[in-house]
Write an enzyme that holds these catalytic residues in place. Structure first.
Site, PDB file in Angstrom:
ATOM      1  N   ASP A 101       0.481   6.544  -1.577  1.00 14.92           N
ATOM      2  CA  ASP A 101       0.332   4.742  -2.448  1.00 14.92           C
ATOM      3  C   ASP A 101      -0.676   4.461  -2.441  1.00 14.92           C
ATOM      4  O   ASP A 101      -0.657   3.222  -2.942  1.00 14.92           O
ATOM      5  CB  ASP A 101       2.143   4.228  -1.447  1.00 14.92           C
ATOM      6  CG  ASP A 101       0.844   3.332   0.078  1.00 14.92           C
ATOM      7  OD1 ASP A 101      -0.211   3.547   0.635  1.00 14.92           O
ATOM      8  OD2 ASP A 101       1.019   2.384   0.632  1.00 14.92           O
TER       9      ASP A 101
ATOM     10  N   ASP B 267       0.542  10.615   3.806  1.00 19.02           N
ATOM     11  CA  ASP B 267       0.342   8.893   4.188  1.00 19.02           C
ATOM     12  C   ASP B 267       0.733   8.294   5.092  1.00 19.02           C
ATOM     13  O   ASP B 267       2.191   7.938   4.644  1.00 19.02           O
ATOM     14  CB  ASP B 267      -0.427   8.045   3.413  1.00 19.02           C
ATOM     15  CG  ASP B 267      -1.038   6.999   3.576  1.00 19.02           C
ATOM     16  OD1 ASP B 267      -1.863   6.764   3.970  1.00 19.02           O
ATOM     17  OD2 ASP B 267      -0.476   5.696   2.934  1.00 19.02           O
ATOM     18  N   MET B 268       0.602   7.116   5.731  1.00 27.60           N
ATOM     19  CA  MET B 268       1.153   6.447   6.510  1.00 27.60           C
ATOM     20  C   MET B 268       2.008   5.244   6.390  1.00 27.60           C
ATOM     21  O   MET B 268       3.283   5.023   5.681  1.00 27.60           O
ATOM     22  CB  MET B 268       0.782   6.423   7.843  1.00 27.60           C
ATOM     23  CG  MET B 268       1.855   5.813   9.836  1.00 27.60           C
ATOM     24  SD  MET B 268       1.455   5.431  10.498  1.00 27.60           S
ATOM     25  CE  MET B 268       0.273   4.335  10.755  1.00 27.60           C
ATOM     26  N   ASP B 269       0.840   3.849   6.104  1.00 31.68           N
ATOM     27  CA  ASP B 269       0.776   2.624   5.820  1.00 31.68           C
ATOM     28  C   ASP B 269       1.222   2.882   4.034  1.00 31.68           C
ATOM     29  O   ASP B 269       0.313   2.992   3.195  1.00 31.68           O
ATOM     30  CB  ASP B 269      -0.200   2.244   5.809  1.00 31.68           C
ATOM     31  CG  ASP B 269      -0.755   1.960   7.097  1.00 31.68           C
ATOM     32  OD1 ASP B 269      -0.061   1.153   8.404  1.00 31.68           O
ATOM     33  OD2 ASP B 269      -1.832   2.580   7.859  1.00 31.68           O
TER      34      ASP B 269
END
Length: 188
Positions: free
Chosen positions: A167, A11-13
């Site tokens: 997250d 995931d990025m953010d």
């Protein structure tokens, strides 16, 4: 530690990039224009969702009548101007760098492609990933498994041989529904 997997998906953010404080600030700024409030605790449950879905939830919480797409576009335009000066990689980027060239890797994010591409390019991280799948690339967003299944497809790796680093609850559910192993980075 991750040698048993054939593909790694991030995931990025909030997972590889510290974008959450800037996203929250952008939301507060845009919502102030409409005398609307951001429920900080409730918004956490929506992490991983596309911006327009978060906008719809905020409009509902505030009994507003705006278009979620208009509100999302305003927030995205503002956050793009803010992110380049404020975002830094999180420690998990060391895992990305350690596995670069050894395993196929992808980013699976609820962010729009224009934001994801801008950030990954600006920080010099695009080179590490074989694929980037954004909210623009799938019809069904997290917690649906589509984002991560598309990552696996683009990497050429069977879903059950992938591990996802996440997250957010929506993302963890999406990875599980995709039949992938998942690492909740909040516990690292």
């Amino acid at each position: 530690m991750y040698a048993q997997y054939d593909g790694l998906i991030f995931d990025m953010d909030g997972t590889i990039l510290d974008t959450e404080p800037t996203h929250r600030k952008a939301w507060r700024t845009v919502l102030a224009r409409y005398d609307m409030q951001l429920d900080e605790q409730a918004i956490i449950a929506l992490n991983g969702a596309p911006t327009w879905q978060i906008a719809q939830a905020i409009i509902n919480w505030n009994n507003g009548s705006l278009s979620p797409h208009v509100l999302a576009d305003e927030k995205t335009a503002l956050v793009k101007t803010m992110l380049l000066d404020s975002v830094t990689p999180l420690p998990l980027i060391d895992v990305v760098k350690a596995w670069y060239g050894k395993k196929p890797m992808a980013v699976g994010t609820g962010s729009e492609s224009r934001v994801a591409g801008l950030l990954l390019n600006h920080l010099g991280l695009s080179q590490y990933f074989d694929a980037v799948v954004t909210a623009d690339d799938v019809e069904h967003h997290k917690p649906a498994p589509d984002t991560f299944l598309r990552c696996a497809e683009l990497m050429g790796v069977a879903a059950h041989k992938c591990v996802v680093f996440e997250d957010a609850d929506f993302g963890i559910e999406a990875a599980q529904r995709a039949g992938m192993a998942v690492v909740d980075v909040r516990t690292l």
